[in-house]
Design a protein around this motif. Sequence first.
Motif, PDB file in Angstrom:
ATOM      1  N   ALA A 165     -36.187  39.859  -7.514  1.00  0.00           N
ATOM      2  CA  ALA A 165     -35.977  39.907  -6.044  1.00  0.00           C
ATOM      3  C   ALA A 165     -37.466  39.689  -5.464  1.00  0.00           C
ATOM      4  N   GLU A 206     -32.373  34.141   5.630  1.00  0.00           N
ATOM      5  CA  GLU A 206     -33.315  35.132   5.977  1.00  0.00           C
ATOM      6  C   GLU A 206     -34.139  34.562   7.304  1.00  0.00           C
ATOM      7  N   ALA A 244     -27.550  37.686  -3.477  1.00  0.00           N
ATOM      8  CA  ALA A 244     -28.397  38.280  -2.856  1.00  0.00           C
ATOM      9  C   ALA A 244     -27.731  39.536  -1.918  1.00  0.00           C
ATOM     10  N   ARG A 250     -31.241  30.659   0.506  1.00  0.00           N
ATOM     11  CA  ARG A 250     -31.673  32.050   1.018  1.00  0.00           C
ATOM     12  C   ARG A 250     -32.698  32.002   2.004  1.00  0.00           C
ATOM     13  N   SER A 299     -25.451  33.369  -2.497  1.00  0.00           N
ATOM     14  CA  SER A 299     -25.499  34.468  -1.490  1.00  0.00           C
ATOM     15  C   SER A 299     -24.886  35.782  -1.882  1.00  0.00           C
TER      16      SER A 299
END
Length: 462
Positions: free
Chosen positions: A3, A294, A79, A290, A76
């Motif tokens: 990450a 965000e 994440a 992503r 998704s």
Amino acid sequence: MSARMSPLRQLVRAAASLGVLHIGSMGLTFLVGILLARQLGPSAYGVYALAMAVTAFAGMLTEFGLPLLAMREFASAEARQSWAEARGLVRWADRMILAISAIVLCGFFVAAAFWDFAERSAFLATMIWAILLIPIVAIAKLRGLALLSLGHTFAGQFAVLILRPGLFALALAVMWLAGRELGPAEAMAWQVAAAAAALLTVAGLFLHFRPAAFRAATPVNRWRQWLGATIPMGMTEGLRLLQGQLAVFLLGALLTTEAVGLFRVAEASAAIGLVPITILNVVAAPQFSRLFAEKNISELQRTLSFVTFAIFLSVAAVAIVMSLFARPLLVLAFGDEFAGSSWPLVVLLLGNLAVCCFGPVVTLCNMAGLERHVTISSAIAIIVQLAAAAILIPAMGPAGAAISVIISMLAWNIFLAVTVRRRIGVNPTISAFRIDMVTGFVGNLRALTRSKGRTGKSEIIQ
């Protein structure tokens, strides 16, 4: 993937892995085209190309955006570390694909048995085999893109990009060396066999690499939500596919199968220049998803601009060289019968370069929830192409078909570039690129190389 890894570094690593696969796939696919063209000739190759075009369109109706949705939802899910919906999506998607495929296949084979298609024409005999590709390709694509979204780039794409064309090329080469006469129907039968082997491979890899949390999760069915997303995605894919195959259909209807064969060789050759677009669009899609989720617009702009510039530079290097030597290269590879493919090839190569200036707008819109805008713009592009093709094909033949393709692609990408500026607030065109992004790319590449040296393991091919 960690990450903590920056989006650009993730993109570089995935692009390197996918690049290896696409370079190999490009060579194998080109070899398949050469073997088919030399064994079938322009007219029979045109029959084969028409059958593939019809099957691709029917396959789109079966997939209806499901593989693309799986790629988005698996990114998704990773994440959020929530796998219940992802597992439910795979089950639902499999059932949808199999149910729709069963209807299409049963209808076709009932009609084939009733009217004895194989005796009526070479095209219908070829379609009897081609129609079997529909469920095979859809299920393989679904699992391949899910694996890619999880970071298993090599495992997700090896079977589709390498194994399938490799096995097909091997079968064609053996028949050529043996001096065996080949028809379009038999060629399609070998294509189906290679696709089936690819499906078995990617399904096995999916079972091996799926996360433990995915296996343990209780499937959650959100079919209404998924259907709402797949409708615009599926419509877009259908229109995009129609846009790509429309020239083949119109050439077959307005001219001859020989004209189709000449255009198809030009189109297949021009696809060599599109390899960077395919690679970078596929690996950038999860990053776009992503970053948009965000709300990191500044990083999204940076990543987008880098991808646009990388695509343009890569396509330009191939397009310029191939344009200068189009005719001798085609004659050398395919034979004197395909010298007439040179002008369509030049048009497609230079036109694709112009389209690249507007960036990966289709991918960005799909990952940012703007599927309906992509659908609307692709419908507009189809109308533009139909109008242009109706005028240009009768007058210019395959070259006119190539021009109509480029005109429609420019209309599509300009519309979406304006949409992205207004709705997301980023500039997708090459004009947004800055030289400091090259420095960022070099830094990411050096960091990736140092990391490989420390671990002693390859981070490129997973």
